[in-house]
Design an enzyme around this catalytic site. Structure first.
Site, PDB file in Angstrom:
ATOM      1  CB  SER A 164     -42.757  13.311 -82.680  1.00 58.23           C
ATOM      2  OG  SER A 164     -42.813  12.830 -84.008  1.00 58.23           O
TER       3      SER A 164
ATOM      4  CG  HIS B 119     -46.006  21.649 -84.867  1.00 58.97           C
ATOM      5  ND1 HIS B 119     -46.648  20.458 -84.682  1.00 58.97           N
ATOM      6  CD2 HIS B 119     -45.054  21.407 -85.807  1.00 58.97           C
ATOM      7  CE1 HIS B 119     -46.131  19.537 -85.467  1.00 58.97           C
ATOM      8  NE2 HIS B 119     -45.153  20.077 -86.165  1.00 58.97           N
TER       9      HIS B 119
ATOM     10  CB  ALA C  20     -50.001  16.003 -87.619  1.00 56.43           C
ATOM     11  CG  LEU C  21     -50.279  22.274 -86.705  1.00 53.31           C
ATOM     12  CD1 LEU C  21     -50.930  23.656 -86.791  1.00 53.31           C
ATOM     13  CD2 LEU C  21     -48.807  22.361 -87.103  1.00 53.31           C
TER      14      LEU C  21
HETATM   15  P1  AMP Z   1     -42.620  19.017 -88.541  1.00 51.92           P
HETATM   16  O1  AMP Z   1     -44.058  19.366 -88.737  1.00 51.92           O
HETATM   17  O2  AMP Z   1     -42.405  17.739 -87.797  1.00 51.92           O
HETATM   18  O3  AMP Z   1     -41.802  19.150 -89.800  1.00 51.92           O
HETATM   19  O4  AMP Z   1     -42.053  20.137 -87.556  1.00 51.92           O
HETATM   20  C1  AMP Z   1     -42.164  21.503 -87.854  1.00 51.92           C
HETATM   21  C2  AMP Z   1     -41.278  22.274 -86.898  1.00 51.92           C
HETATM   22  O5  AMP Z   1     -41.685  22.006 -85.552  1.00 51.92           O
HETATM   23  C3  AMP Z   1     -39.796  21.856 -86.993  1.00 51.92           C
HETATM   24  O6  AMP Z   1     -38.987  23.004 -86.889  1.00 51.92           O
HETATM   25  C4  AMP Z   1     -39.637  20.944 -85.803  1.00 51.92           C
HETATM   26  O7  AMP Z   1     -38.309  20.887 -85.318  1.00 51.92           O
HETATM   27  C5  AMP Z   1     -40.558  21.598 -84.801  1.00 51.92           C
HETATM   28  N1  AMP Z   1     -40.944  20.644 -83.757  1.00 51.92           N
HETATM   29  C6  AMP Z   1     -41.471  19.412 -83.949  1.00 51.92           C
HETATM   30  N2  AMP Z   1     -41.635  18.792 -82.753  1.00 51.92           N
HETATM   31  C7  AMP Z   1     -41.194  19.653 -81.796  1.00 51.92           C
HETATM   32  C8  AMP Z   1     -41.087  19.598 -80.373  1.00 51.92           C
HETATM   33  N3  AMP Z   1     -41.468  18.529 -79.688  1.00 51.92           N
HETATM   34  N4  AMP Z   1     -40.573  20.678 -79.730  1.00 51.92           N
HETATM   35  C9  AMP Z   1     -40.176  21.770 -80.427  1.00 51.92           C
HETATM   36  N5  AMP Z   1     -40.242  21.888 -81.764  1.00 51.92           N
HETATM   37  C10 AMP Z   1     -40.744  20.837 -82.448  1.00 51.92           C
END
Ligand code: AMP
Length: 255
Positions: A185, A37, A32-33
């Protein structure tokens, strides 16, 4: 972009491409990029010869099975994004590939992981640390990119790599926010229109000069359910609920 689904296929690719002689950057995600990401991916592409992105919705880090069921997925769009960025490899395994032991073995941290998100999501960080260790052992990247948006996770992963002599450099990347300040998010998609509008109060109050107790009271006055707002070592951490959607954020403690 090459999509790799199994560890065996990865090992073959690693040999063919002589990856031990190249700078490999790794960005683990749950898909769900969004632009958050993408900022990690861009940094990895700038700093490395090969960039590997994984998409794996890791069931062991969800203490609530309903939360796992409704976790957003947009695989076709994700593949488009990664191809557009010219990512070299998408690692996209299924559960048995990552958990041949069915989570019989796990990594547990004994102190910081029990606080903040760990206090309200028992076992969450066992799942996170275990999957990250497995992915790092498979990919063996020189650099790994994690967002500061999940600051507690970033600190725990950095310390785990020190504790277990994992030789990847952990790179923390700044939180990417929407125009109104809400941290991007995958879960933001699950908010109702009204809650999405209200959600901007969360980063706004977190960054305000009020103390953490006053921030809690202000959020609650606005009808927002607070899990925690806590200052630890010059960082202010927060988690709130909009219905059953849980959002987290953190900022330097406002002076
Ligand atoms: P996730 O897919 O939510 O597990 O996130 C994967 C990576 O993206 C993790 O290292 C998160 O901390 C990073 N990430 C998620 N949301 C953000 C954001 N708004 N800004 C920077 N990095 C993010």
């Amino acid at each position: 972009m090459r999509t790799i689904n199994t560890v065996a296929e990865w090992l073959r690719y690693e040999q063919e491409e002589k990856l031990s002689q190249k700078r490999v950057g790794f960005v683990p995600t749950m898909g769900a990029l969004h632009n958050g990401h993408q900022s990690l991916i861009e940094k990895s592409i700038q700093e490395n010869e090969v960039t590997v992105v994984s998409i794996f919705v890791n069931p062991t880090q969800f203490n609530d099975k309903e939360d796992l069921k409704k976790y957003p997925q947009s695989h076709d769009e994700d593949v488009d994004v990664l191809s557009r960025f010219n990512v070299d490899v998408l690692f996209y395994p299924e559960y048995p590939e990552i958990y041949p032991d069915d989570f019989n073995y796990k990594i547990s941290e004994q102190s910081f992981s029990k606080k903040l998100c760990g206090a309200s999501r028992p076992g969450h960080f066992d799942g996170v640390l275990t999957v990250v260790m497995k992915l790092l052992n498979i990919v063996k990247p020189h650099r790994s990119y994690f967002g500061e948006k999940d600051y507690q996770q970033l600190l725990l992963i950095r310390d785990m790599c020190v504790a277990f002599f994992v030789s990847t450099e952990i790179i923390g990347c700044p939180t990417v926010r929407d125009d109104d300040g809400l941290a991007l998010s995958s879960r933001n998609k699950l908010l109702s229109v009204t809650d999405r509008k209200k959600a901007s109060l969360f980063p706004k109050l977190l960054k305000s000069e009020k103390n953490s107790g006053d921030v809690i009271r202000e959020l609650e006055k606005e009808g927002i359910t607070v899990d925690y707002i806590e200052d630890i070592d010059s960082r202010r951490f927060g988690a709130v609920y909009f219905g059953n959607v849980r959002l987290i954020d953190n900022v330097p403690v406002p002076k």
